[in-house]
Design an enzyme around this catalytic site. Structure first.
Site, PDB file in Angstrom:
ATOM      1  N   SER A 259      -5.020   5.665 -13.579  1.00  0.00           N
ATOM      2  CA  SER A 259      -5.383   4.711 -12.065  1.00  0.00           C
ATOM      3  C   SER A 259      -4.709   5.211 -11.296  1.00  0.00           C
ATOM      4  O   SER A 259      -3.572   4.009 -10.828  1.00  0.00           O
ATOM      5  CB  SER A 259      -5.300   3.458 -13.034  1.00  0.00           C
TER       6      SER A 259
ATOM      7  N   LYS B 103     -14.410 -14.518 -10.694  1.00  0.00           N
ATOM      8  CA  LYS B 103     -13.097 -13.850 -10.737  1.00  0.00           C
ATOM      9  C   LYS B 103     -13.181 -12.880  -9.465  1.00  0.00           C
ATOM     10  O   LYS B 103     -11.501 -12.882  -8.880  1.00  0.00           O
ATOM     11  CB  LYS B 103     -13.202 -12.449 -12.147  1.00  0.00           C
TER      12      LYS B 103
ATOM     13  N   LYS C 110      -9.631  -3.696 -20.637  1.00  0.00           N
ATOM     14  CA  LYS C 110     -10.110  -4.756 -19.238  1.00  0.00           C
ATOM     15  C   LYS C 110     -10.487  -6.261 -20.141  1.00  0.00           C
ATOM     16  O   LYS C 110     -10.256  -6.351 -20.824  1.00  0.00           O
ATOM     17  CB  LYS C 110     -11.119  -3.920 -18.745  1.00  0.00           C
ATOM     18  N   GLU C 111     -11.065  -6.349 -19.182  1.00  0.00           N
ATOM     19  CA  GLU C 111     -11.725  -7.606 -18.883  1.00  0.00           C
ATOM     20  C   GLU C 111     -12.512  -8.308 -20.402  1.00  0.00           C
ATOM     21  O   GLU C 111     -12.729  -9.343 -21.652  1.00  0.00           O
ATOM     22  CB  GLU C 111     -12.077  -8.725 -18.152  1.00  0.00           C
TER      23      GLU C 111
ATOM     24  N   SER D 206      -7.170  -7.314  -6.035  1.00  0.00           N
ATOM     25  CA  SER D 206      -5.599  -5.920  -5.641  1.00  0.00           C
ATOM     26  C   SER D 206      -4.790  -6.499  -5.243  1.00  0.00           C
ATOM     27  O   SER D 206      -3.922  -6.673  -5.317  1.00  0.00           O
ATOM     28  CB  SER D 206      -5.415  -4.556  -6.216  1.00  0.00           C
TER      29      SER D 206
ATOM     30  N   ARG E 279     -14.985  -2.862 -22.392  1.00  0.00           N
ATOM     31  CA  ARG E 279     -15.939  -2.558 -21.035  1.00  0.00           C
ATOM     32  C   ARG E 279     -17.021  -1.281 -21.582  1.00  0.00           C
ATOM     33  O   ARG E 279     -18.230  -1.361 -21.233  1.00  0.00           O
ATOM     34  CB  ARG E 279     -15.456  -1.774 -19.688  1.00  0.00           C
TER      35      ARG E 279
ATOM     36  N   ASN F 194      -7.041 -15.030 -16.914  1.00  0.00           N
ATOM     37  CA  ASN F 194      -7.361 -13.810 -17.271  1.00  0.00           C
ATOM     38  C   ASN F 194      -7.717 -12.608 -16.177  1.00  0.00           C
ATOM     39  O   ASN F 194      -8.038 -11.352 -16.348  1.00  0.00           O
ATOM     40  CB  ASN F 194      -9.225 -13.596 -17.853  1.00  0.00           C
TER      41      ASN F 194
ATOM     42  N   HIS G  25     -17.072 -10.173 -14.889  1.00  0.00           N
ATOM     43  CA  HIS G  25     -17.469 -10.534 -13.236  1.00  0.00           C
ATOM     44  C   HIS G  25     -18.039  -9.255 -13.380  1.00  0.00           C
ATOM     45  O   HIS G  25     -19.408  -8.634 -12.667  1.00  0.00           O
ATOM     46  CB  HIS G  25     -16.333 -10.580 -12.612  1.00  0.00           C
ATOM     47  N   ARG G  26     -17.233  -7.744 -13.504  1.00  0.00           N
ATOM     48  CA  ARG G  26     -18.261  -6.754 -13.219  1.00  0.00           C
ATOM     49  C   ARG G  26     -19.872  -5.996 -13.852  1.00  0.00           C
ATOM     50  O   ARG G  26     -20.159  -5.796 -13.382  1.00  0.00           O
ATOM     51  CB  ARG G  26     -16.884  -5.191 -13.990  1.00  0.00           C
TER      52      ARG G  26
ATOM     53  N   ASP H 120     -11.959   1.282 -11.900  1.00  0.00           N
ATOM     54  CA  ASP H 120     -13.426   0.497 -12.213  1.00  0.00           C
ATOM     55  C   ASP H 120     -14.741   0.461 -11.384  1.00  0.00           C
ATOM     56  O   ASP H 120     -15.201  -0.208 -12.171  1.00  0.00           O
ATOM     57  CB  ASP H 120     -12.581  -1.335 -11.471  1.00  0.00           C
TER      58      ASP H 120
ATOM     59  N   ASP I 110      -8.911 -15.449  -9.882  1.00  0.00           N
ATOM     60  CA  ASP I 110      -7.968 -14.738 -10.019  1.00  0.00           C
ATOM     61  C   ASP I 110      -6.675 -14.973  -9.585  1.00  0.00           C
ATOM     62  O   ASP I 110      -5.439 -15.425  -9.462  1.00  0.00           O
ATOM     63  CB  ASP I 110      -8.182 -12.668 -10.303  1.00  0.00           C
TER      64      ASP I 110
ATOM     65  N   SER J  83      -1.932   0.753 -15.093  1.00  0.00           N
ATOM     66  CA  SER J  83      -0.696   1.435 -14.769  1.00  0.00           C
ATOM     67  C   SER J  83      -0.845  -0.221 -13.872  1.00  0.00           C
ATOM     68  O   SER J  83       1.150   0.277 -13.418  1.00  0.00           O
ATOM     69  CB  SER J  83      -1.581   1.882 -13.535  1.00  0.00           C
TER      70      SER J  83
END
Ligand code: DC
Length: 684
Positions: A212, A439, A359-360, A26, A363, A98, A406-407, A332, A52, A183
């Site tokens: 967020s 990512k 999100k990606e 971020s 989730r 992404n 990734h998460r 996250d 990213d 956000s």
């Protein structure tokens, strides 16, 4: 980074040690955009190097920012020459993968700039990016008078931004934006509108509840570093004062990623029994909201110490405590709590996580599906998830799908610590498409393996033994790369000892003459003291790069002599065992399957007829610029085979349980596939 179809994690039993976090995603992408828009040059330190940020860098380059990488005090520094709020190019098509942190702010900034200065820009991403909403931001930009065309579905990328020079923005009334989907829309406006605030103040108003919020704090903190001081009234109204303009701070440091820290905080809470996990790069003075994950982890039982930019985590309460938590403030990092829940007593319920769905991947759905695969009971609603851990007998060997997220990959890797939850039997975890961690954390798995421990017998070994020039070295290296495992070329150890013995004149001139007892002891001493280091395919001996020398024919002949000495073999034994490290080992040599790793999960004995081997060796030598004669190579090989086979000490022979593989007529690619197939079979 592991660019392989899947990565198998063995069951893991403990963790400890130090990890240095990569830069925050971020912060990195905000800093890049701000530096790119600013007047002046900014030195960016500790920038995250990931998918990213690569996308953002490419876009900035297309927009005319000057980027230059240099080293300063042994560290990489990126020098960004900003455009000073002026479009340097009138047209571009930006491919943004992404990366929400690139798509949203670039959309806003380019919409503002094209409206004022003219131009035409297209912004698109991967298919998933085109399913991630951006309609609220588009609406806000249209209120300002920006021309935004949706090229696909209304409300989603791809977008086209158009304008003619000399245009104006409607700034008389506040710009209104909804705050309850992402956000990032507000962040995008906050980053873009200082470009329009030279002569008048700009007011942004948030409709509905803002989610967020901590990410908005990051945005405001960074705006300030770049010379723009936004006035905030609650979370509803933000004023960018008249006369604002971006000014480079000259130098900025990106702090470590607090969301990435969450995996290691969890690791400490679950597995740091003897030694803590020390996390460097973020700490108590972090500007990232996800640092508050630490409080949630403490509530579940983690024992955490914190300094300004470090954390140290140990296991506290065990089993962990189940919690019910509103996660709006850590969207996250909250995913990591869902996985910690596997180690808690009772049901953990995470609420106010509706943003997970955009999100990606979705989730909530993804997390529910994958946690069920490992055996957990999971319930979910529109904006919540509840996780109950599996009983010890219910843990399942799972192949975890990662949804290009990734998460998901990083979170589910923590399920491999199931032995600590008493799993019976302990199970491994397969992570599909492990590369997706690129990512935000390209070296995540390397870091995890560096900190984690497994029972030795759970670290799988594949041995590939065979005569000289059978192709085992190449095959083993390729199989190791395909699996993401360590590789031991044991021949190199013997070759290195041969070279050292020769350099110290410990070997009789006549190669046929056996070594006397004194010489044997001296050569074994060399083997014990051998200072050898492997770095990819480079070999360092006594601090010198000996990669070429060690692979030379002469070194092979010396190795053949010293390897017949029992004390030499004994001296190298433990050294070879030490290569057995996570997530697995492919070892090649003569006695890998018979003597060194008798418990290997798959043993291959590779052969090829002497003529084929002589031809391969010949080609290899010629391509390395070494002259050779094919007939004498074949004679040499046959002589060496005889010596290796007939020696009393570790003679060259296949292990009883080895798979025999004559690869005379097989290409290297086919051979690799064959071994992988055997391994898949064994594993199943
Ligand atoms: O595989 P290679 O050509 O690098 O091996 C060089 C010599 O080392 C070979 O003559 C046999 C010996 N060697 C051994 O005895 N045991 C091993 N595990 C590997 C090699």
């Amino acid at each position: 980074m592991f660019s392989i179809p899947h990565l198998d994690l063995p069951a893991l039993t403990a963790a400890g040690g130090t990890v240095r976090l990569p830069g925050s995603k971020s912060i990195s992408n905000r800093v890049l955009l701000l530096a790119g828009l600013s007047e002046g040059t900014t030195d960016v330190h500790d920038l995250l190097d990931s998918d990213d940020t690569a996308v953002m860098l490419r876009a900035l380059e297309q927009l005319g920012c000057g980027l230059q990488q240099r080293r300063h005090d042994g560290q990489e520094v990126l020098e960004v020459r900003g455009v000073g709020g002026q479009l340097r190019t009138a047209q571009a098509a930006l491919l943004l993968g992404n990366a929400g942190t690139a798509m949203r702010p670039l959309t806003a900034a380019l919409a503002v700039l094209t409206t004022l200065q003219g131009g035409e820009f297209e912004l698109s991403g991967v298919p998933r990016m085109h399913e991630r909403p951006i309609g609220d931001l588009v609406d806000a930009l249209r209120q300002l008078g920006c021309q935004v065309d949706e090229l696909g579905q209304p409300g989603y990328p791809p977008l086209r931004l158009r304008g003619v020079a000399g245009g104006a923005l409607n700034l008389a009334a506040p710009v209104r934006v909804r705050g309850n989907v992402s956000s990032q829309f507000l962040t995008a406006l906050l980053l873009a509108l200082p470009l329009a605030a030279r002569s008048q103040a700009v007011v942004i108003e948030v409709e509905g509840e803002l989610i967020s919020k901590p990410y908005i704090d990051i945005t405001l903190a960074l705006l300030q570093r770049f010379g723009v001081k936004v006035q905030r009234e609650g979370w509803q109204r933000f004023t960018i004062p008249a006369g604002s303009a971006y000014q480079s701070p000259a130098r900025i440091h990106v702090e470590g990623d607090a969301s990435s820290a969450s995996y290691f905080v969890a690791l400490g809470a679950i597995a740091a029994v003897d030694q803590p996990i020390r996390i460097e790069g973020v700490g108590a003075s972090s500007i990232q909201g996800d640092i508050r994950f630490v409080e949630a982890a403490q509530a579940m039982g983690a024992d955490v110490q914190a300094g300004p930019n470090w954390l140290s985590v140990r296991r506290g309460a065990w089993p962990l405590r189940a919690v019910e938590l509103n996660c709006n403030h850590i969207p996250d990092a909250a995913m990591t709590l869902a996985v910690m829940a596997l180690y808690a007593k009772g049901t953990t319920r995470l609420s106010n996580i509706g943003s997970w769905r955009v999100k990606e991947t979705d989730r909530i759905a993804a997390m529910a599906t994958e946690l069920r695969k490992v055996g957990a009971q999971v319930a979910e609603g529109p904006d919540w998830i509840a996780v109950t851990p599996p009983p010890p007998q219910a843990w399942q060997l799972a192949s975890v799908h990662t949804y290009d997220d990734h998460r998901m990959a990083m979170c589910l890797s923590l399920a491999a610590f199931n032995p600590l939850a008493g799993a019976q039997p302990a199970v491994g975890v397969r992570i599909e498409d492990p590369r997706c961690v690129g990512k935000t954390f390209p070296d995540y798995f390397e870091a995890l393996f560096g900190l984690s421990r497994a029972r030795l017998q759970d670290i799988p070994v594949i041995t590939i033994d065979g005569p000289s020039s059978s192709g085992k070295g190449t095959l083993a290296a390729r199989v190791a790369a395909a699996l993401g495992w360590q590789h031991l070329d044991s021949g190199v150890l013997y070759r290195a000892v041969g070279l050292a013995a020769k350099a110290r004149s410990l070997l009789p001139d006549d190669a046929a003459q056996p070594l006397n007892e004194t010489a044997q002891a001296q050569v074994a001493g060399e083997a014990a003291a051998l200072d050898i280091r492997f770095e990819g395919d480079r070999v360092w001996i006594d601090g010198q790069d000996q990669s070429e020398a060690v692979r030379h024919e002469a070194a092979g002949a010396l190795a053949s002599r010293v390897s017949a000495v029992p004390a030499v073999r004994a001296a190298l034994h433990q050294r070879q065992l030490d290569f057995r490290a996570l997530p697995g080992l492919v070892a090649d040599g003569r006695d890998m399957g018979t003597v060194v790793f008798p418990d290997a999960a798959l043993k291959v004995f590779l052969t090829a007829d002497a003529a084929t081997r002589a031809e391969r060796r010949y080609k290899q030598l010629i391509s390395n610029g070494i002259s050779a004669n094919i007939e004498s190579l074949q004679l040499d090989l046959e002589a060496r085979d005889l010596r290796d086979r007939s020696r009393t000490m570790a003679p060259l022979k296949p292990a009883e349980d080895a798979v025999m593989f004559d690869n005379s007529g097989t290409s290297i690619e086919e051979s690799v596939q064959q071994v992988l197939q055997w391994w898949a079979h064994r594993r199943a």
